[in-house]
Write a protein that holds these residues in place. Structure first.
Motif, short mmCIF file in Angstrom:
data_model
loop_
_atom_site.label_atom_id
_atom_site.label_comp_id
_atom_site.label_asym_id
_atom_site.label_seq_id
_atom_site.Cartn_x
_atom_site.Cartn_y
_atom_site.Cartn_z
N TYR A 39 23.75 49.26 -67.25
CA TYR A 39 22.86 48.79 -67.97
C TYR A 39 21.98 49.71 -68.29
CZ TYR A 39 24.89 44.09 -66.95
OH TYR A 39 25.76 43.22 -66.39
N TYR A 41 17.96 50.31 -70.04
CA TYR A 41 16.72 49.66 -70.09
C TYR A 41 15.50 50.70 -70.88
CZ TYR A 41 18.19 45.91 -67.31
OH TYR A 41 19.02 44.90 -66.44
N GLN A 43 11.33 51.29 -71.10
CA GLN A 43 10.20 50.73 -70.85
C GLN A 43 9.05 51.58 -71.65
OE1 GLN A 43 8.47 51.64 -66.74
NE2 GLN A 43 7.46 49.42 -66.78
N LYS A 47 4.12 48.51 -70.83
CA LYS A 47 4.99 47.36 -70.75
C LYS A 47 6.19 47.17 -69.78
CE LYS A 47 3.18 46.08 -74.92
NZ LYS A 47 2.45 45.05 -75.01
N SER A 48 6.70 46.14 -69.83
CA SER A 48 7.71 45.77 -68.73
C SER A 48 9.07 46.30 -69.40
CB SER A 48 7.92 44.35 -68.29
OG SER A 48 7.96 43.47 -69.54
N PRO A 49 10.16 46.73 -68.53
CA PRO A 49 11.43 47.05 -69.32
C PRO A 49 11.93 46.07 -70.21
CG PRO A 49 11.21 47.70 -66.77
CD PRO A 49 10.26 46.79 -67.24
N LEU A 51 15.84 45.23 -71.93
CA LEU A 51 17.23 45.45 -72.13
C LEU A 51 17.65 46.00 -73.26
CD1 LEU A 51 20.12 45.30 -70.53
CD2 LEU A 51 20.38 43.06 -71.51
N TYR A 92 15.77 53.64 -68.48
CA TYR A 92 16.27 53.72 -67.28
C TYR A 92 17.65 53.24 -67.06
CZ TYR A 92 11.56 54.01 -65.11
OH TYR A 92 10.58 54.08 -64.69
N PHE A 96 24.55 47.12 -61.58
CA PHE A 96 24.43 45.76 -61.04
C PHE A 96 25.73 45.40 -60.38
CE2 PHE A 96 20.21 44.80 -61.89
CZ PHE A 96 19.87 45.27 -63.14
N TYR A 99 25.13 45.55 -54.12
CA TYR A 99 24.09 45.58 -53.23
C TYR A 99 23.76 46.57 -52.49
CZ TYR A 99 24.32 40.54 -55.10
OH TYR A 99 24.37 39.52 -55.69
N PRO A 100 22.56 47.45 -52.60
CA PRO A 100 21.39 47.08 -53.26
C PRO A 100 21.69 47.40 -54.85
CG PRO A 100 20.78 48.81 -51.92
CD PRO A 100 22.44 48.63 -51.47
N TYR A 101 21.05 46.90 -55.69
CA TYR A 101 21.00 47.33 -57.03
C TYR A 101 20.27 48.57 -57.03
CZ TYR A 101 23.25 42.79 -58.27
OH TYR A 101 24.25 41.43 -58.14
N PHE A 103 18.44 51.97 -59.60
CA PHE A 103 18.05 52.51 -60.93
C PHE A 103 18.04 54.05 -60.72
CE2 PHE A 103 16.52 48.43 -63.01
CZ PHE A 103 16.19 47.53 -61.91
N ALA A 105 16.27 57.61 -62.17
CA ALA A 105 14.87 57.92 -61.84
C ALA A 105 14.13 57.87 -62.91
CB ALA A 105 14.72 59.32 -61.39
#
Lengths: 112, 113
Positions: A39, A41, A43, A47-49, A51, A92, A96, A99-101, A103, A105
């Motif tokens: 995926y 994203y 940001q 603000k928040s990321p 999709l 980013y 997914f 686990y662990p998902y 990201f 850098a």
């Protein structure tokens, strides 16, 4: 853990030109169901990321078609054609699949 | 319109506890898995926990396993994150997210003496 390596970490682009961001995974992100769980994203500052691209190459709802995603099982590219001022921020990649998902850098896109 | 609104953050001392909430609207909350993801100041994103739509499964990052607990109340459309034994390295903006697509605006947690 799956490590996602993004390149470059920063990019400066003239408005109207294109930009590409790479994301390399330490492991195949192709699931047994044939879905590539990568995926992208964005940001924006303060603000928040949000999709942009899901499952490697699918454009999220409301995202301009200037954005596109492509790749293989481990190497992925986000391309932005005709960069606009609203595209400034940190990009980013994320996996997914397991686990662990994790990201990448992040890649900071600035305008020249 | 999907909305996720976090609350419960603040300044706490090391070793303290805190409980975050995330109220969801605009979608059928009880049908979706939910995440907590955090971002330390000037740093990247770190996934920390996932809960299935029916609470049947929960997963945690090693960095919070045993200290943080994710839960949900589908009758209240609310996701929670209970954080215990907080450390300075837990200082971050905490986001709740619906599966992979929508994120809240975040809530700041600062752990400092």
């Amino acid at each position: 853990d799956i490590v996602l390596t993004q390149a470059p970490l920063s990019v400066s682009v003239t408005p109207g030109e294109s930009a590409s961001i790479s994301c390399r995974s330490s492991k195949s992100l192709l699931s047994s169901k044939g879905i590539t769980s990568l995926y992208w994203y964005l940001q924006k500052p303060g603000k928040s990321p949000q999709l942009l691209i899901y499952r490697m190459s699918n454009l999220a709802s409301g995202v301009p078609d200037r954005f596109s995603g492509s790749g293989s099982e481990t190497d992925f590219t986000l391309k932005i054609s005709k960069v606009e001022t609203e595209d400034v921020g940190v990009y980013y990649c994320a996996q997914f699949l397991e686990y662990p998902y994790t990201f990448g850098a992040g890649t900071k896109l600035e305008l020249k | 319109e999907v909305q996720l609104v976090e609350s419960g953050g603040g300044l706490v001392k090391p070793g303290s506890s805190l409980k975050l909430s995330c109220v969801a609207s605009g979608f059928t909350f009880s049908s979706y898995g939910m995440h907590w993801i955090r971002q330390a100041p000037k740093k990247g994103l770190e996934w920390i926990a996932l809960i299935y739509y029916d609470s049947s499964n929960k997963y945690y990052a090693d960095s919070v396993k045993g200290r943080f607990t994710i839960s949900r109340d589908n009758s209240k459309n609310t996701l929670y994150l209970e954080m215990n034994s907080l450390r300075s390295e837990d200082t971050a903006m905490y986001y709740c997210a619906k599966v992979t697509d929508y994120w809240g605006q975040g809530v700041m947690v600062t752990v400092s003496s």
